[in-house]
Design an enzyme around this catalytic site. Structure first.
Site: not given
Ligand code: GLY
Ligand code: MN
Ligand code: MN
Length: 436
Positions: A37, A241, A258, A269, A348, A352, A359, A382, A386, A404, A406
């Protein structure tokens, strides 16, 4: 907020690019159950929103191009007082043409019945095939209905075409109005990060910092995050993540946040990494400076004529060189880059596309080659380093440091514009802000 004219323009450009004698079908998002619900907050489908600006569920846009004539039709929920008392006021098919400038609007409950006649005489049906199985079935059964009538002289569509190559290329290049909305989203998120830096205290829980971020988003008209915020202190910053956000922040930890908000469905972002106690240790500062130099070099590589991988190549070079200088890896720089020796520390990519989706849509390669930047594209930059807490190949002092940085960057006619520059990122500026 985009104006209705801008959504009309989006439809017009797409209709122009569709082949003649075709129909394109765009369902709205569905309401999704969270638990018994109780539903998740509704989020409109990004393609549907881009073409309509309409925020209701149970709707469908049909774009029709027959013998050069272009038409847009919206199917939406009828106005029914007894239902609107429970779930909110609806626009309704009577008001939709005036409000949204579509050519026609009808009750969504008549869509299945009307689809075959709209498809009759069309050669192709565009949709996001394969992404919404119930819609695939609905559209294909309408095609079957048309096929049953071919003996009356009607022709049925023979091609099922993906709409993404047309629509997502269009979405990739943002108009100045879209960029202004994104700049506002970016600025709100930037100030949310400033709030987090100013309020952090060792001994707090990560979720309390998450709360500071959310508070700022909500106070500035952004009810939703563009994605689940990552607030990772200490070792948690090394989990790419990490979204549990439920551990204590210790003296001496770096905190990686982030987080970005959504404004009128457009995403921001941002990542910043800062010391919980306001002062970087020597080891933290050394690695932080490498990431910052990599990020600045990558941002410099964002300009028309360069391709999508140029910023990544720039950050890979600076990060590899920094890891080498600090003794985390050993060898010859070019060989280390070629052999991807940075990968255990920087696993990574550097960014993006960013837009209605965090994304965002749009191809990264064309005919096998990285695509070239064009004015109006928006991307994140970004890079990160790490060092896993259990990485025994490096000196102990580096272990468990995750960083990081970004920012959101628009390609301009001559270079780039950083939308997220309100939040500091140099060591001196972060420490000065936190000392206030
Ligand atoms: N927070 C998702 C990324 O930085 O791609
Ligand atoms: Mn991000
Ligand atoms: Mn990002």
């Amino acid at each position: 907020m985009l104006t209705n004219d801008q959504f009309v323009t989006h439809r017009h450009i797409l209709l122009e690019s569709m082949q003649d004698n075709s129909v394109a079908i765009f369902p709205s998002a569905d309401i999704k159950a969270r638990n018994r619900d109780s539903d998740y907050p509704f989020r409109q489908d990004s393609d549907f929103y881009y073409l309509t600006g309409f925020q209701e569920d149970s709707a469908c846009l049909v774009l029709l191009k027959k013998q050069g004539q272009m038409q847009s039709m919206l199917f939406c929920q009828p106005k029914i007082k007894e239902q609107e008392i429970w779930t909110g006021i609806r626009l309704g098919p009577e008001a939709a043409p005036g409000t949204l400038s579509v050519d026609e609007a009808h009750d969504i409950n008549t869509l299945s019945e009307q689809l075959p006649s709209m498809m009759a005489g069309c050669e192709a049906v565009y949709a996001a095939w394969g992404t919404r199985p119930t819609w695939d079935a609905k559209i294909m059964s309408a095609i079957e209905v048309v096929k049953l009538k071919v003996r009356t002289g009607i022709t049925a569509p023979t091609a099922m075409l993906a709409i993404e190559p047309l629509l997502h290329e269009q979405r990739l290049v943002k108009s100045s109005s879209e960029i202004e909305v994104m700049a506002k989203a970016a600025d709100i998120a930037a100030h949310a990060h400033i709030r987090a830096m100013q309020s952090v205290q060792p001994g707090q829980n990560e979720y309390q910092l998450e709360g500071e971020i959310r508070h700022h988003f909500s106070q500035n008209g952004c009810r939703f995050e563009a994605y689940a915020s990552i607030v990772g202190a200490g070792d948690n910053a090394c989990i790419l993540h990490y979204t549990d956000n439920n551990q204590l922040i210790s003296e001496g930890d770096l905190v990686l946040i982030d987080a970005g908000c959504e404004l009128d469905n457009y995403a921001s972002d941002i990542t910043r990494t800062f010391p919980a106690n306001g002062k970087f240790s020597d080891a933290q500062a050394a690695l932080y400076q490498v990431v910052l130099d990599a990020q600045l070099a990558a941002i410099e590589a964002v300009k028309p004529g360069n391709h999508f991988n140029h910023p990544h190549e720039a950050s890979v070079r600076v990060i590899t060189s920094g890891l080498l200088d600090l003794g985390l890896i050993n060898g010859d720089l070019d060989t280390l880059i070629k052999e991807e020796a940075f990968k255990p520390f920087f696993m990574h990519r550097t960014g993006h596309w960013l837009g209605l989706d965090v994304h965002d849509v749009g191809a990264y390669k064309q005919e096998g080659e990285w695509r070239t930047f064009e004015e109006g594209m928006v991307l994140t930059v970004e890079p990160g380093i790490y060092v896993a807490p259990d990485n025994e190949t490096v000196d102990e002092k580096w272990r468990g440091i995750g960083i990081r940085i970004e920012d959101d960057v628009v390609v301009t006619d001559t270079g780039h514009r950083v939308l997220t520059s309100a939040v500091p990122k140099s060591i001196a500026d972060i420490e000065a802000l936190m000392a206030q």
